[in-house]
Each structure stands twice: as structure tokens, then as C-alpha cells.
Design a protein around this motif. Structure first.
Motif, mmCIF file in Angstrom:
data_model
loop_
_atom_site.group_PDB
_atom_site.id
_atom_site.type_symbol
_atom_site.label_atom_id
_atom_site.label_comp_id
_atom_site.label_asym_id
_atom_site.label_seq_id
_atom_site.Cartn_x
_atom_site.Cartn_y
_atom_site.Cartn_z
ATOM 1 N N PRO A 37 0.823 -1.211 0.000
ATOM 2 C CA PRO A 37 0.000 0.000 0.000
ATOM 3 C C PRO A 37 0.856 1.259 0.000
ATOM 4 C CG PRO A 37 0.010 -1.022 2.163
ATOM 5 C CD PRO A 37 0.693 -1.980 1.239
ATOM 6 N N GLY A 38 0.381 2.264 -0.697
ATOM 7 C CA GLY A 38 1.064 3.547 -0.708
ATOM 8 C C GLY A 38 0.192 4.596 -0.061
ATOM 9 N N THR A 39 0.233 5.793 -0.599
ATOM 10 C CA THR A 39 -0.614 6.874 -0.095
ATOM 11 C C THR A 39 -1.711 7.151 -1.110
ATOM 12 O OG1 THR A 39 0.830 8.538 -1.106
ATOM 13 C CG2 THR A 39 1.267 7.923 1.189
ATOM 14 N N THR A 40 -2.772 7.759 -0.639
ATOM 15 C CA THR A 40 -3.913 8.087 -1.485
ATOM 16 C C THR A 40 -3.972 9.591 -1.702
ATOM 17 O OG1 THR A 40 -5.175 6.191 -0.655
ATOM 18 C CG2 THR A 40 -6.414 7.963 -1.712
ATOM 19 N N GLN A 41 -4.040 10.009 -2.952
ATOM 20 C CA GLN A 41 -4.116 11.432 -3.282
ATOM 21 C C GLN A 41 -5.572 11.811 -3.537
ATOM 22 O OE1 GLN A 41 -1.770 12.585 -6.671
ATOM 23 N NE2 GLN A 41 -2.530 14.702 -6.660
ATOM 24 N N ALA A 42 -6.050 12.832 -2.850
ATOM 25 C CA ALA A 42 -7.421 13.304 -3.028
ATOM 26 C C ALA A 42 -7.489 14.280 -4.202
ATOM 27 C CB ALA A 42 -7.913 13.977 -1.755
ATOM 28 N N LEU A 43 -8.500 14.080 -5.071
ATOM 29 C CA LEU A 43 -8.706 14.928 -6.243
ATOM 30 C C LEU A 43 -10.150 15.395 -6.285
ATOM 31 C CD1 LEU A 43 -6.930 12.642 -8.894
ATOM 32 C CD2 LEU A 43 -5.941 14.652 -7.772
ATOM 33 N N LEU A 44 -10.396 16.492 -6.988
ATOM 34 C CA LEU A 44 -11.760 16.977 -7.151
ATOM 35 C C LEU A 44 -12.514 16.213 -8.221
ATOM 36 C CD1 LEU A 44 -11.210 20.848 -6.870
ATOM 37 C CD2 LEU A 44 -12.035 19.247 -5.111
ATOM 38 N N SER A 45 -11.781 15.649 -9.187
ATOM 39 C CA SER A 45 -12.386 14.864 -10.261
ATOM 40 C C SER A 45 -11.280 14.040 -10.917
ATOM 41 C CB SER A 45 -13.056 15.776 -11.293
ATOM 42 O OG SER A 45 -12.072 16.424 -12.097
ATOM 43 N N LEU A 46 -11.640 13.328 -11.956
ATOM 44 C CA LEU A 46 -10.647 12.546 -12.711
ATOM 45 C C LEU A 46 -9.782 13.424 -13.604
ATOM 46 C CD1 LEU A 46 -11.361 9.158 -14.435
ATOM 47 C CD2 LEU A 46 -10.308 10.970 -15.781
ATOM 48 N N GLU A 47 -10.181 14.656 -13.842
ATOM 49 C CA GLU A 47 -9.543 15.523 -14.836
ATOM 50 C C GLU A 47 -8.007 15.528 -14.763
ATOM 51 O OE1 GLU A 47 -9.393 18.039 -18.088
ATOM 52 O OE2 GLU A 47 -11.213 17.199 -17.205
ATOM 53 N N PRO A 48 -7.362 15.677 -13.584
ATOM 54 C CA PRO A 48 -5.892 15.735 -13.560
ATOM 55 C C PRO A 48 -5.210 14.441 -13.988
ATOM 56 C CG PRO A 48 -6.848 16.611 -11.519
ATOM 57 C CD PRO A 48 -7.945 15.920 -12.250
ATOM 58 N N LEU A 49 -5.967 13.350 -14.074
ATOM 59 C CA LEU A 49 -5.365 12.063 -14.406
ATOM 60 C C LEU A 49 -5.471 11.709 -15.887
ATOM 61 C CD1 LEU A 49 -6.723 10.015 -11.360
ATOM 62 C CD2 LEU A 49 -4.557 11.259 -11.567
ATOM 63 N N GLN A 50 -6.153 12.529 -16.660
ATOM 64 C CA GLN A 50 -6.390 12.191 -18.065
ATOM 65 C C GLN A 50 -5.090 11.949 -18.824
ATOM 66 O OE1 GLN A 50 -9.518 14.110 -20.368
ATOM 67 N NE2 GLN A 50 -8.018 14.639 -21.966
ATOM 68 N N ASP A 51 -4.094 12.767 -18.571
ATOM 69 C CA ASP A 51 -2.836 12.635 -19.305
ATOM 70 C C ASP A 51 -1.823 11.751 -18.604
ATOM 71 O OD1 ASP A 51 -3.761 14.324 -21.337
ATOM 72 O OD2 ASP A 51 -3.116 16.123 -20.261
ATOM 73 N N ARG A 52 -2.147 11.270 -17.402
ATOM 74 C CA ARG A 52 -1.188 10.451 -16.643
ATOM 75 C C ARG A 52 -1.308 8.965 -16.966
ATOM 76 N NH1 ARG A 52 -0.857 12.228 -10.401
ATOM 77 N NH2 ARG A 52 0.466 10.361 -10.438
ATOM 78 N N PHE A 53 -2.425 8.560 -17.600
ATOM 79 C CA PHE A 53 -2.648 7.143 -17.872
ATOM 80 C C PHE A 53 -3.010 6.941 -19.340
ATOM 81 C CE2 PHE A 53 -3.217 7.601 -13.336
ATOM 82 C CZ PHE A 53 -2.448 6.544 -12.861
ATOM 83 N N ASP A 54 -2.712 5.746 -19.828
ATOM 84 C CA ASP A 54 -2.922 5.440 -21.243
ATOM 85 C C ASP A 54 -4.303 4.877 -21.518
ATOM 86 O OD1 ASP A 54 -0.300 6.226 -21.734
ATOM 87 O OD2 ASP A 54 0.479 4.200 -21.405
#
Length: 314
Positions: A37-54
Motif C-alpha cells: 500500500p502507498g498513499t492516497t491522493q485526493a482529487l476533485l475529479s478525474l480531470e488531472p489524471l487524463q494525461d497520466r494514464f494510457d
């Protein structure tokens, strides 16, 4: 159309806290998440992850919809990901509708999805039946007004209210597709039949509960685990959190490494646990599903199932 999934059983009315406790109680029956297990990052929506994953894999209930109601912003979110060229899949424990009917359902809700973009536990079961036909007569637990009587590779008999003990005992195995119209009487009759003569039970929806509007309904996984505890049989589950469901998603993503895929779900013990066990990244959605209103930090700490990210809604 009236929803006839049970919202109570034997004095139990499910709520998020009860559902979490039940999943915890069954933890030894679920996959192990070997990734530390690592740490969990809180986000307001999925938007910041759009470019981080394929690629992105979405649970349905609690993420895209609750019952027949679309969660606000979900259609637009998937459309933006697809417009950016990101592969999108839906990985659902839905088991009643055929692949074509499920695709039509989500297209009617506004989602631009094809059959190949949806992997349901019903599809996983049918794929298994097509590759490994079952012998004998199988009792199928499903709504009367459904296309469940088209399962490949088996002879089948509906298990519905009014079924007799002799009819149950004549079945060589059972397939649990849906909890619609399931009740204490049917559960007791099936339990007694399996106690008289243990036989296979295959379960196409491992969920304990599902969010439908303002309530949680009890799903086939809940009743299957009761049957396991009461009779000693070992059900065979299709769908999340079990590995074949997530491997099927990776196979459709044409070689994208698991760590470059984001699984988006509302349940720690199905979506997030299964993703971690498979090596996918995970985003927990907290506002619409089985953890709505719960203390997420406490749930994560108690379960030891740590999502990479958490957001109220996609």
C-alpha cells in the motif's frame, strides 16, 4: 418498471456501513493484493489524471450510473477521454442483460460505447460456458422477463418463485445471475436442496450490494456467500474482484501495461482490490456508491486496501 431487487433480507437492511463490514468479514474469500500500500491522493475529479494514464476502465454502478439514473458529468467525462484518444472500457458485475442489451442500455443513457468496450460478468460467464460446456440440467436464477434463457452450452431450468423441491433437486448445478425477486423462501429452499445434495454454484455477480437511487440492494454475491456458509459448497464467481475479469480488460487494451491503466470504481473490496491485485492504478469514487457517507480514511485503514487516488465523482 418496478425494481424488484431485494432491499432487505431476514431482518437485514443494507447500508454502506453494513456492506463494508460484510466485505471485511469475507476478506479471506477475496483476492490478495500483493502490491504494497502507498498513499492516497485526493482529487476533485478525474480531470488531472487524463494525461497520466494510457487507458481507463470504469465500474458502472456508483461511477457512471445508479440504477437507471446517469451520474451528472459521467457522459461528458467519458466523451472527453475518448476525444483525447484514450481507450475506455466499462468493467461491470452486471449479469442479467446480454452484451447487446447492456450496450443498448448505456448508449440510451448517452455513453458512446460499443459492445467491445463493455465487459460484464455475464459476458465472462458466457465466455466460460462457450469454452467449457457444462453437462446436465442447470437451474438459472434470473428474472422471468429477461434474455437469461439464452445461455450457451447448457440445458437450463428457471429458478423462480413457486419452484418445487423436486425441481430444484433435479438440477445438476445452479447459475446465479440476478437477485431480482429473490427472497427468504427461495433462499431456504435452495439451501435445503444443496444440503441434500451438494452441487456446483456459479455466480455471475459477486457484488454483495449495489447502489440503486437512494438505497442499496442485496445482490447475488450476498446470497451465494450465505449458501457457502450454510452448506459448505464453494461457489465459482465471475466478475470483480477476481482476476479473470481484470485480465479480460487488459487483453482488450492491446498490450497497454497494467500500471498504465486506471481502474475507476466505487468499492474498495471489488474495484480497488481487484485493480491492485492485477497491478492497475486505481481511483475510488466516494459520493454515489457503496461507500457514500462513510469515513474513507477509516475504511482504507481497516481494510488495508489503498486506492492511488480518491474523488467524490468523476
Amino acid at each position: 418498471m418496478e425494481d424488484t431487487h431485494p432491499t432487505a433480507f431476514a431482518g437485514v437492511t443494507p447500508d454502506p456501513a453494513w456492506a463494508f463490514d460484510q466485505y471485511q468479514r469475507l476478506r479471506d474469500q477475496l483476492p490478495r493484493a500483493d502490491r504494497k500500500p502507498g498513499t492516497t491522493q485526493a482529487l476533485l475529479s478525474l480531470e488531472p489524471l487524463q494525461d497520466r494514464f494510457d487507458a481507463f476502465v470504469f465500474d458502472a454502478f456508483g461511477v457512471l450510473n445508479t440504477g437507471m439514473a446517469v451520474i451528472p458529468g459521467a457522459v461528458a467525462r467519458l466523451a472527453r477521454l475518448q476525444a483525447a484518444g484514450k481507450p475506455v472500457l466499462v468493467l461491470s458485475n452486471a449479469a442479467t442483460a446480454s452484451q447487446a442489451a447492456l450496450t443498448d442500455k448505456y448508449r440510451a443513457m448517452g455513453f458512446d460505447l460499443t459492445e467491445n468496450q463493455i465487459i460484464s460478468s455475464r459476458w465472462l460467464l458466457e465466455d466460460s460456458l462457450g469454452r467449457e460446456p457444462r453437462d446436465g440440467l442447470w437451474g438459472v436464477i434470473a428474472p422471468a422477463a429477461s434474455d437469461s434463457q439464452t445461455l450457451p452450452g447448457i440445458r437450463q431450468h428457471p429458478v423462480r418463485p413457486g419452484i418445487t423441491d423436486d425441481e430444484l433437486d433435479a438440477c445438476d448445478g445452479f447459475i446465479f445471475l440476478s437477485s431480482e425477486d429473490w427472497n427468504e423462501v427461495l433462499q431456504e429452499k435452495l439451501t435445503a436442496s444443496l444440503e441434500r445434495h451438494p452441487r456446483p454454484l456459479e455466480v455471475a455477480n459477486p457484488d454483495l450490494v449495489a447502489p440503486r437511487g437512494d438505497c442499496l440492494t442485496l445482490e447475488p454475491g450476498f446470497f451465494a456467500h450465505k449458501l457457502r456458509e450454510d452448506t459448505g459448497i464453494s461457489p465459482r464467481f465471475f466478475g470483480k474482484p477476481y482476476g479473470p475479469a481484470f485480465q479480460a480488460a487488459l487483453e482488450r487494451l492491446k498490450g497497454i501495461p497494467a500500471h498504465r491503466v486506471l481502474m475507476v470504481g466505487d468499492t474498495l473490496h471489488t474495484d480497488i482490490l481487484g485493480a491492485r491485485a492485477t497491478g492497475m492504478a486505481s481511483l475510488l469514487v466516494s459520493s454515489h456508491g457503496s461507500l457514500a457517507g462513510m469515513n474513507l480514511d477509516s475504511c482504507i485503514r481497516q481494510s488495508g486496501i489503498t486506492p492511488d487516488f480518491v474523488t467524490p465523482s468523476i
